[in-house]
Each structure stands twice: as structure tokens, then as C-alpha cells.
Design a protein around this motif. Sequence first.
Motif, short mmCIF file in Angstrom:
data_model
loop_
_atom_site.label_atom_id
_atom_site.label_comp_id
_atom_site.label_asym_id
_atom_site.label_seq_id
_atom_site.Cartn_x
_atom_site.Cartn_y
_atom_site.Cartn_z
N CYS A 1 0.83 -1.21 0.00
CA CYS A 1 0.00 0.00 0.00
C CYS A 1 0.86 1.25 0.00
O CYS A 1 0.57 2.22 -0.73
CB CYS A 1 -0.93 -0.01 1.21
SG CYS A 1 -2.01 1.43 1.33
N SER A 2 1.93 1.26 0.80
CA SER A 2 2.80 2.44 0.86
C SER A 2 3.47 2.70 -0.49
O SER A 2 3.65 3.85 -0.89
CB SER A 2 3.85 2.26 1.96
OG SER A 2 4.71 1.18 1.67
N ILE A 3 3.83 1.62 -1.20
CA ILE A 3 4.44 1.78 -2.52
C ILE A 3 3.43 2.34 -3.51
O ILE A 3 3.74 3.25 -4.31
CB ILE A 3 5.00 0.43 -3.01
CG1 ILE A 3 6.18 0.01 -2.13
CG2 ILE A 3 5.44 0.53 -4.48
CD1 ILE A 3 6.67 -1.40 -2.37
N LEU A 4 2.20 1.83 -3.47
CA LEU A 4 1.16 2.36 -4.35
C LEU A 4 0.87 3.83 -4.04
O LEU A 4 0.63 4.63 -4.96
CB LEU A 4 -0.12 1.53 -4.21
CG LEU A 4 -0.11 0.16 -4.89
CD1 LEU A 4 -1.30 -0.67 -4.42
CD2 LEU A 4 -0.13 0.31 -6.40
N MET A 5 0.88 4.18 -2.77
CA MET A 5 0.66 5.57 -2.40
C MET A 5 1.78 6.46 -2.93
O MET A 5 1.54 7.58 -3.39
CB MET A 5 0.56 5.70 -0.87
CG MET A 5 -0.71 5.09 -0.30
SD MET A 5 -0.66 4.94 1.51
CE MET A 5 -0.66 6.66 2.01
N ALA A 6 3.01 5.93 -2.87
CA ALA A 6 4.13 6.70 -3.40
C ALA A 6 4.04 6.88 -4.91
O ALA A 6 4.61 7.83 -5.47
CB ALA A 6 5.45 6.02 -3.03
N ALA A 7 3.32 5.97 -5.58
CA ALA A 7 3.18 6.05 -7.04
C ALA A 7 2.05 6.97 -7.48
O ALA A 7 1.87 7.19 -8.68
CB ALA A 7 2.94 4.65 -7.60
N VAL A 8 1.28 7.50 -6.52
CA VAL A 8 0.18 8.43 -6.87
C VAL A 8 0.79 9.77 -7.29
O VAL A 8 1.54 10.38 -6.52
CB VAL A 8 -0.77 8.62 -5.68
CG1 VAL A 8 -1.82 9.68 -6.00
CG2 VAL A 8 -1.45 7.30 -5.32
#
Length: 229
Positions: free
Chosen positions: A143-150
Motif C-alpha cells: 500500500c505504501s508503494i502504491l501511495m508513493a506512485a500516486v
Amino acid sequence: MTMDLGSLPTLDLILLAGLVLAWLVSGWLSEHPPQSLPSVSLLMEEYRRDWMRTFVTRQPRIFDATLIDSLRQGTAFFASACMIAIGGGVALIGNAAAVQRLTEELPLNGPGPDVALKMLPVIGLLANALLKFVWAHRLFGYCSILMAAVPNDPEDPLAFHRAGQAAEINITAARSFNRGLKSIYFALAALGWLLGPWGLLAGTVLATGILLRREFASYSRKVILAREP
């Protein structure tokens, strides 16, 4: 010391099956509640989606990074606690004779299965909790990686799509975390078996009642339901 499941009295077998059934049914109800009575777990899923939608426009995003890190730390803490508890349970099986003599003197207990056998459900539930917490920790990392990709620009067509993906992974992680917590509750309930079959029954009823009350009849649920001022 015997660990033959076939040697269990009928009452112990029935109550042990009841423990497993209560564990499965209470978990299923919290994740698939009636439409007219949403559970806290289900209500929080919408708040997690709201979080990710707000995250897209929040600048800077330090708060969100701190929050997801605290969620990962929580899962790591419970995973470590489960590992320690499993080690203690295994050690107890290795020294079951002394505990057996103690439990046989308790007024609720009597001749019955050995302590080693009674500890197996506890260790099994704790092992399940450990696996759930480890997977939740991993998912919060995803989830943290996906958030960083926003993208930082809310107008970017990928922004809300990726935030939505992060929300669903966040929800899946929380679901795994909740399953781990439920396993801990029922592991504590299974410890009641050391007091005899009625101790197991009391532990099962108490754990089930606490979990269902917190999901469907708690003050926190009432607060969470009040989404509009």
C-alpha cells in the motif's frame, strides 16, 4: 503423556468444535454483515477509501506516510508477540507434567486430556494469527508503494486510479490484521480448556460476545456511523 485426539471425551470434542465454529462464524459475520447492520470492519472500509481520495489532494503527504508506517509497526508488534507466545506454548508442552498436576487440582477441572493436547488449539490459533499479521504487514508495505506512485497532480488521470488501488490493498491488509486479532481472542478462549470443558465453553462464549459486541453494538460503532454532521 498422550496426544491422541481419539481419546478426547465427547463433551470436550463438542466444545472444541464449538470453539472453531464460533471463530469462523464471528469472522464471517464481521466481514459479511447484514445490510441493515453493517459491522465496524465494513464501515471502516469506506473510511479507508475516503482516506485515499483525500490523500490525492493533500500536500504535503507526510501525515499519510506516518500513518501507514504506524500501521506497519502495529502488525509487526503483534507478529512478534505471537512468535513469543507460540514459543511459550511449545515450551509448556515440553514441561506439561508439572502444569498437568497443577490443573488437576483446580475445582473446575478433573481427569481429562493432557495439558499438551489442550495447548494445541492455542498454538494453532496463534500460528494462524502470526501468518495473518505477517501478510498484513506485507500488504501495508504494498500500500505504501502504491501511495508513493500516486502523482502529485490531482488532475493526472492516474492519480485517483492509483489511490483507489492503494485503498483496496489497504482494506485487504486491514482485513488480514482483523483476522489475526480474532485468532488471538480465540487463542485466549482456548486457554480456558486448561480449566476443563466448562472453562473452554466460558472462554468461547466470552470471546464471541466481546467480538460481536465490538463489531455491532459498541460506542465506537455509533461514532463511526455518524458520517455527516
